[in-house]
Design a protein around this motif. Structure first.
Motif, PDB file in Angstrom:
ATOM      1  N   ILE A 189      -9.230  28.956   2.201  1.00  0.00           N
ATOM      2  CA  ILE A 189      -9.739  29.248   3.549  1.00  0.00           C
ATOM      3  C   ILE A 189     -10.250  27.941   4.164  1.00  0.00           C
ATOM      4  O   ILE A 189     -11.057  27.229   3.551  1.00  0.00           O
ATOM      5  CB  ILE A 189     -10.893  30.275   3.492  1.00  0.00           C
ATOM      6  CG1 ILE A 189     -10.441  31.559   2.778  1.00  0.00           C
ATOM      7  CG2 ILE A 189     -11.415  30.583   4.885  1.00  0.00           C
ATOM      8  CD1 ILE A 189     -11.588  32.500   2.420  1.00  0.00           C
ATOM      9  N   GLN A 190      -9.761  27.628   5.371  1.00  0.00           N
ATOM     10  CA  GLN A 190     -10.190  26.404   6.041  1.00  0.00           C
ATOM     11  C   GLN A 190     -11.597  26.572   6.595  1.00  0.00           C
ATOM     12  O   GLN A 190     -11.833  27.449   7.428  1.00  0.00           O
ATOM     13  CB  GLN A 190      -9.224  26.083   7.192  1.00  0.00           C
ATOM     14  CG  GLN A 190      -8.109  25.108   6.816  1.00  0.00           C
ATOM     15  CD  GLN A 190      -8.651  23.821   6.174  1.00  0.00           C
ATOM     16  OE1 GLN A 190      -9.614  23.240   6.669  1.00  0.00           O
ATOM     17  NE2 GLN A 190      -8.051  23.385   5.070  1.00  0.00           N
ATOM     18  N   LEU A 191     -12.526  25.775   6.134  1.00  0.00           N
ATOM     19  CA  LEU A 191     -13.898  25.810   6.675  1.00  0.00           C
ATOM     20  C   LEU A 191     -14.227  24.420   7.226  1.00  0.00           C
ATOM     21  O   LEU A 191     -13.727  23.411   6.709  1.00  0.00           O
ATOM     22  CB  LEU A 191     -14.885  26.200   5.573  1.00  0.00           C
ATOM     23  CG  LEU A 191     -14.816  27.672   5.120  1.00  0.00           C
ATOM     24  CD1 LEU A 191     -15.657  27.890   3.865  1.00  0.00           C
ATOM     25  CD2 LEU A 191     -15.262  28.614   6.220  1.00  0.00           C
ATOM     26  N   PRO A 192     -15.064  24.360   8.272  1.00  0.00           N
ATOM     27  CA  PRO A 192     -15.330  23.056   8.906  1.00  0.00           C
ATOM     28  C   PRO A 192     -16.184  22.127   8.039  1.00  0.00           C
ATOM     29  O   PRO A 192     -16.978  22.573   7.227  1.00  0.00           O
ATOM     30  CB  PRO A 192     -16.111  23.449  10.169  1.00  0.00           C
ATOM     31  CG  PRO A 192     -16.745  24.752   9.833  1.00  0.00           C
ATOM     32  CD  PRO A 192     -15.805  25.458   8.911  1.00  0.00           C
ATOM     33  N   ARG A 193     -15.959  20.838   8.223  1.00  0.00           N
ATOM     34  CA  ARG A 193     -16.777  19.795   7.580  1.00  0.00           C
ATOM     35  C   ARG A 193     -17.464  19.020   8.701  1.00  0.00           C
ATOM     36  O   ARG A 193     -16.788  18.550   9.620  1.00  0.00           O
ATOM     37  CB  ARG A 193     -15.903  18.786   6.827  1.00  0.00           C
ATOM     38  CG  ARG A 193     -15.516  19.181   5.413  1.00  0.00           C
ATOM     39  CD  ARG A 193     -14.218  19.921   5.431  1.00  0.00           C
ATOM     40  NE  ARG A 193     -13.588  19.981   4.101  1.00  0.00           N
ATOM     41  CZ  ARG A 193     -13.057  21.080   3.591  1.00  0.00           C
ATOM     42  NH1 ARG A 193     -13.074  22.229   4.263  1.00  0.00           N
ATOM     43  NH2 ARG A 193     -12.469  21.044   2.413  1.00  0.00           N
ATOM     44  N   ALA A 194     -18.779  18.818   8.565  1.00  0.00           N
ATOM     45  CA  ALA A 194     -19.499  18.007   9.553  1.00  0.00           C
ATOM     46  C   ALA A 194     -19.570  16.588   9.004  1.00  0.00           C
ATOM     47  O   ALA A 194     -20.346  16.308   8.098  1.00  0.00           O
ATOM     48  CB  ALA A 194     -20.906  18.571   9.760  1.00  0.00           C
ATOM     49  N   TRP A 195     -18.711  15.689   9.561  1.00  0.00           N
ATOM     50  CA  TRP A 195     -18.676  14.325   9.011  1.00  0.00           C
ATOM     51  C   TRP A 195     -19.783  13.437   9.572  1.00  0.00           C
ATOM     52  O   TRP A 195     -20.165  12.462   8.951  1.00  0.00           O
ATOM     53  CB  TRP A 195     -17.300  13.679   9.253  1.00  0.00           C
ATOM     54  CG  TRP A 195     -16.223  14.362   8.461  1.00  0.00           C
ATOM     55  CD1 TRP A 195     -15.217  15.145   8.929  1.00  0.00           C
ATOM     56  CD2 TRP A 195     -16.073  14.360   7.034  1.00  0.00           C
ATOM     57  NE1 TRP A 195     -14.447  15.647   7.895  1.00  0.00           N
ATOM     58  CE2 TRP A 195     -14.956  15.166   6.721  1.00  0.00           C
ATOM     59  CE3 TRP A 195     -16.780  13.768   5.990  1.00  0.00           C
ATOM     60  CZ2 TRP A 195     -14.528  15.392   5.406  1.00  0.00           C
ATOM     61  CZ3 TRP A 195     -16.364  13.978   4.694  1.00  0.00           C
ATOM     62  CH2 TRP A 195     -15.243  14.781   4.416  1.00  0.00           C
TER      63      TRP A 195
END
Ligand code: KG4
Ligand code: ZN
Length: 325
Positions: free
Chosen positions: A194-200
């Motif tokens: 499942i694609q989940l967001p990454r906060a870079w």
């Protein structure tokens, strides 16, 4: 030099005796996790009452395991913060009482600094300078350590800490408390599909984990999660991806000799493996029992504080919001 360490900042009552800051003679931990699991999280009032019940037996067990008498000790190290005020007070007062009764010097230890010192308890001492990733229930900090007691905080979390995010994600998925081990267990039967967001947060070494947690919540609320195992694996992957990428980047930038891992989330097997696999710089990882809260790390840190002459008076007080450096 033998130091008795005492740790009561959160939900573990712990005492340990460590020799010369590096050799564990005893390491006793009374966990309250089953009591708090009923409530889905730590209840501060319950935690302090449990510490009061457990602290004397745990100190006695640590002394017995180390085969030490009070006159064998050279000092007492106790966690004074950050942590829950009522919990910290139990350890601090017991430590001061022992120091007063036996004429021993006392030093107050920052819990996060203590976590770093778990890396001195695994055989070979780290080579400065190091970058340490401290990932616990309340913190996700990247710290440059140039010498003992010399810290520069390079990055920190802007919202949820890594451990807090694991705990909240486990609650969202109904996996129970504490969330970190629950997510790790569930993830073993799933894939990170499942694609989940990454906060870079590009250009900084800060972290943010509230976005990935909220994204997971939306998927669950929208009925889009058919496999808890896949959701757990995907969440774990998203958090670890950011932790590892940012830690390796800052370690390269600062040209350190080693990367140290510390704090409860460092018990996570995937994080440990990923950091080792992705870092060109040697990675030091304490065994899981030294990553989660314990008093051996507090005694180790205390030893180096004593060596630097950092002795406190009996007016030593707890500082629930104590910061690193
Ligand atoms: O350092 P720690 O024992 O206590 C604090 O100082 O906060 O860290 C506790 C945190 C909790 O949020 C827990 O869920 C997390 O560490 N944790 C883990 C694992 N074991 C504990 N997170 C991910 N994977 C684990 N295996
Ligand atoms: Zn901790």
């Amino acid at each position: 030099m033998k130091v008795l360490g005492i740790e009561t900042s959160c939900d573990e009552t712990a005492a340990a005796v460590v020799a010369d800051g590096v050799s564990i003679l005893s390491n006793q931990i009374a966990s309250q996790v089953e009591i708090h699991a009923r409530y889905g999280g730590i209840v501060p009032e319950v935690a302090s009452r449990q510490h009061i019940l457990a602290i004397i037996p745990i100190v006695e067990q640590a002394m017995a395991e180390a085969k030490a008498t009070w006159s064998d000790l050279d000092g007492i190290a106790v966690t004074i913060g950050p942590g829950l005020a009522g919990s910290l007070l139990v350890g601090a007062n017991v430590a001061k009482a022992i120091a007063l009764a036996h004429g021993l010097p006392i030093t107050g230890v920052n819990h996060l600094e203590g976590h770093i010192y778990a890396n001195w308890l695994i055989g070979r001492s780290p080579d400065f300078p190091v970058v340490c990733l401290i990932v616990s229930g309340g913190h996700s900090d990247l710290v440059l350590m140039r010498h003992h007691g010399d810290y520069v905080v390079l990055g920190r979390t802007r919202d949820d800490a890594a451990g807090e995010a694991f705990d909240k994600a486990a609650r969202i998925l109904g996996l129970g408390y504490p969330g970190g081990p629950a997510i790790e267990r569930a993830a073993r039967d799933g894939t990170a599909c499942i694609q989940l967001p990454r906060a870079w947060l590009k250009g900084t070494s800060d972290f943010s984990f509230s976005g990935v947690k909220t994204a997971l919540l939306r998927l669950v609320e929208g009925g889009k999660v058919s496999s808890k195992a896949d959701a757990a694996a995907s969440f774990q992957e998203a958090v670890i991806d950011v932790l590892v990428t940012k830690t390796v980047a800052v370690a390269k930038e600062r040209r350190v000799r080693q990367i140290l891992l510390a704090g409860g989330v460092a018990a996570n097997e995937l994080l440990r493996q990923r950091l080792v696999a992705n870092s060109p710089i040697p990675v030091v990882v304490p065994e899981p029992v030294l990553c989660t809260d314990n008093a051996a790390m507090i005694a180790a840190c205390g030893y180096f504080r004593f060596k630097a002459g950092r002795i406190d008076g009996l007016d030593l007080d707890v500082v629930p919001s104590l910061k690193m450096a």
